[in-house]
Design a protein around this motif. Sequence first.
Motif, PDB file in Angstrom:
ATOM      1  N   PHE B  15       0.844  -1.209   0.000  1.00  0.00           N
ATOM      2  CA  PHE B  15       0.000   0.000   0.000  1.00  0.00           C
ATOM      3  C   PHE B  15       0.874   1.252   0.000  1.00  0.00           C
ATOM      4  CE2 PHE B  15      -3.606  -2.439   2.284  1.00  0.00           C
ATOM      5  CZ  PHE B  15      -4.228  -2.712   1.085  1.00  0.00           C
ATOM      6  N   PHE B  17       4.078   1.550  -0.836  1.00  0.00           N
ATOM      7  CA  PHE B  17       4.861   1.631  -2.077  1.00  0.00           C
ATOM      8  C   PHE B  17       4.016   2.197  -3.226  1.00  0.00           C
ATOM      9  CE2 PHE B  17       5.920  -0.478  -6.127  1.00  0.00           C
ATOM     10  CZ  PHE B  17       7.190   0.014  -6.325  1.00  0.00           C
ATOM     11  N   VAL B  18       2.824   1.622  -3.417  1.00  0.00           N
ATOM     12  CA  VAL B  18       1.972   2.078  -4.523  1.00  0.00           C
ATOM     13  C   VAL B  18       1.479   3.495  -4.249  1.00  0.00           C
ATOM     14  CG1 VAL B  18      -0.180   1.646  -5.785  1.00  0.00           C
ATOM     15  CG2 VAL B  18       1.289  -0.260  -5.152  1.00  0.00           C
ATOM     16  N   VAL B  22       1.993   6.545  -6.822  1.00  0.00           N
ATOM     17  CA  VAL B  22       0.865   7.290  -7.390  1.00  0.00           C
ATOM     18  C   VAL B  22       0.989   8.773  -7.043  1.00  0.00           C
ATOM     19  CG1 VAL B  22      -1.650   7.613  -7.268  1.00  0.00           C
ATOM     20  CG2 VAL B  22      -0.695   5.305  -7.408  1.00  0.00           C
ATOM     21  N   ALA B  43       1.533   7.104 -13.530  1.00  0.00           N
ATOM     22  CA  ALA B  43       1.703   6.105 -12.472  1.00  0.00           C
ATOM     23  C   ALA B  43       1.903   4.710 -13.062  1.00  0.00           C
ATOM     24  CB  ALA B  43       0.494   6.120 -11.538  1.00  0.00           C
ATOM     25  N   GLY B  47       5.080   2.209 -12.835  1.00  0.00           N
ATOM     26  CA  GLY B  47       4.955   0.798 -12.465  1.00  0.00           C
ATOM     27  C   GLY B  47       5.744  -0.090 -13.416  1.00  0.00           C
ATOM     28  N   PHE B  50       9.531   0.429 -12.927  1.00  0.00           N
ATOM     29  CA  PHE B  50      10.001  -0.284 -11.726  1.00  0.00           C
ATOM     30  C   PHE B  50      10.108  -1.783 -12.011  1.00  0.00           C
ATOM     31  CE2 PHE B  50       7.987   3.176  -8.846  1.00  0.00           C
ATOM     32  CZ  PHE B  50       9.126   3.945  -8.970  1.00  0.00           C
ATOM     33  N   ALA B  51       9.102  -2.303 -12.725  1.00  0.00           N
ATOM     34  CA  ALA B  51       9.115  -3.739 -13.028  1.00  0.00           C
ATOM     35  C   ALA B  51      10.319  -4.075 -13.897  1.00  0.00           C
ATOM     36  CB  ALA B  51       7.822  -4.135 -13.732  1.00  0.00           C
ATOM     37  N   VAL B  64       8.685  -6.057  -9.452  1.00  0.00           N
ATOM     38  CA  VAL B  64       9.124  -5.688  -8.102  1.00  0.00           C
ATOM     39  C   VAL B  64       8.710  -6.733  -7.065  1.00  0.00           C
ATOM     40  CG1 VAL B  64       9.066  -3.217  -8.624  1.00  0.00           C
ATOM     41  CG2 VAL B  64       7.080  -4.288  -7.577  1.00  0.00           C
ATOM     42  N   ALA B  65       7.718  -7.563  -7.396  1.00  0.00           N
ATOM     43  CA  ALA B  65       7.254  -8.564  -6.431  1.00  0.00           C
ATOM     44  C   ALA B  65       8.328  -9.624  -6.164  1.00  0.00           C
ATOM     45  CB  ALA B  65       5.966  -9.224  -6.926  1.00  0.00           C
ATOM     46  N   VAL B  73       3.095  -6.441  -3.443  1.00  0.00           N
ATOM     47  CA  VAL B  73       2.644  -5.855  -4.712  1.00  0.00           C
ATOM     48  C   VAL B  73       2.069  -6.954  -5.606  1.00  0.00           C
ATOM     49  CG1 VAL B  73       3.400  -4.621  -6.793  1.00  0.00           C
ATOM     50  CG2 VAL B  73       4.264  -3.939  -4.562  1.00  0.00           C
ATOM     51  N   GLY B  74       2.627  -8.160  -5.459  1.00  0.00           N
ATOM     52  CA  GLY B  74       2.112  -9.289  -6.230  1.00  0.00           C
ATOM     53  C   GLY B  74       0.672  -9.622  -5.846  1.00  0.00           C
ATOM     54  N   LEU B  76      -1.470  -7.386  -4.249  1.00  0.00           N
ATOM     55  CA  LEU B  76      -2.293  -6.208  -4.549  1.00  0.00           C
ATOM     56  C   LEU B  76      -2.590  -6.107  -6.046  1.00  0.00           C
ATOM     57  CD1 LEU B  76      -3.619  -3.690  -3.334  1.00  0.00           C
ATOM     58  CD2 LEU B  76      -1.476  -2.463  -3.678  1.00  0.00           C
ATOM     59  N   GLY B  77      -1.596  -6.416  -6.880  1.00  0.00           N
ATOM     60  CA  GLY B  77      -1.795  -6.307  -8.330  1.00  0.00           C
ATOM     61  C   GLY B  77      -2.132  -7.644  -8.961  1.00  0.00           C
TER      62      GLY B  77
END
Lengths: 117, 250
Positions: B15, B17-18, B22, B43, B47, B50-51, B64-65, B73-74, B76-77
């Motif tokens: 949360f 990090f995102v 954002v 945003a 993302g 970063f990936a 990033v996960a 993040v894995g 959440l996304g």
Amino acid sequence: MVIYGIALLGACTLSGLLVGKLLGSLFGIEANVGGIGIAMLLLMYFSNSNSYFKIGDISEKGITFWSLIYIPIIVAMAAKQNVIGALDGGWMAVVAGFFVVAISFLCIPLITNIKKQ
Amino acid sequence: MFEEILIDNYLLTAFVFVGITVYAAYFLSDKLTGGKFHGSAVAIIFGLIFAYLAGLVTNGEKGVADFAILSGVGLLGGSMLRDFAIVATAYGVKLSDLKASGFAGIFSLFVGVIVSFSLGAIIAISFGYEDPISITTIGAGSVTFVVGPVTGSAIGADSEVIALSIAVGLVKSILVMTVTPVVAKRIGLDNPRSAIVFGGVMGTNSGVAAGLAAVDPKLVPYGAMTATFYTALGCLMVPSILFFLIDVFF
């Protein structure tokens, strides 16, 4: 109660995914066929129906919260992709995006004028 | 010790990090472009960057996960919460609004989804993709960057292809944002009726909203209205009818 909204959203999503899965197996493919779309239609139905089922103001917050957090979730989704693998096709993304937008722009005046004539 | 807390509470770390990502994106969008280049697109670009960087460092496939502290993040996304949030966006959409937009509004939605998908699929084929799953997923990405991954995970596409479909959708969204004000006059985009058609044909929410805002802020609700149906229609048609058609031909 907020949980009612979350529960309704969960129930719609699960039902949609279930129907999508059943459709997939009906056609003999390992895929979820339109499940999310079906779930969205279900939720639209509940949010539009007034006579049988009414979602209260507070229950509603359980749904609108998730609706508002959708862009951050898409950002998280982007951050966990295999972007290095995709970069091999980077040019394709640009070419595809360009053609899609160009042709779509051309469609707009054509459709806008359909009924005027 | 701090790292241990971040790892143990991985979803909370995600949360934060995102949230920071954002915030930085909207800040830059506002300061550098006056909000014309929509913060949500910035945003998503962050993302993807970063990936990419994470992939360089970890040699992994989950962006990033793959870092232990960002494993949340894995989740959440991941597809579960993503599908949940996407379905939630359908809440409060009034079917009566769509009927009020008339035949042109509804017709534009079908044209938008089918034309975007077909062009995306043709380009995927011309770039050498041969399996129906990849072709469909890339076609879905040209519908929007939401329909791409939804379709990709529904029909079992690889992460590279899903990332590519997001990239296609993102290019589309960015082009719609930037090109709309330039061509608005030529395509007659100056009244509610054409704005409704514009929203239906383009469909990418952030692109439509930002593009119309740059032309005339009064037109935004008209375009946004049909655009909200676009993702639902795409999620409904692409992994079903359109996937079958591709599957039959390839």
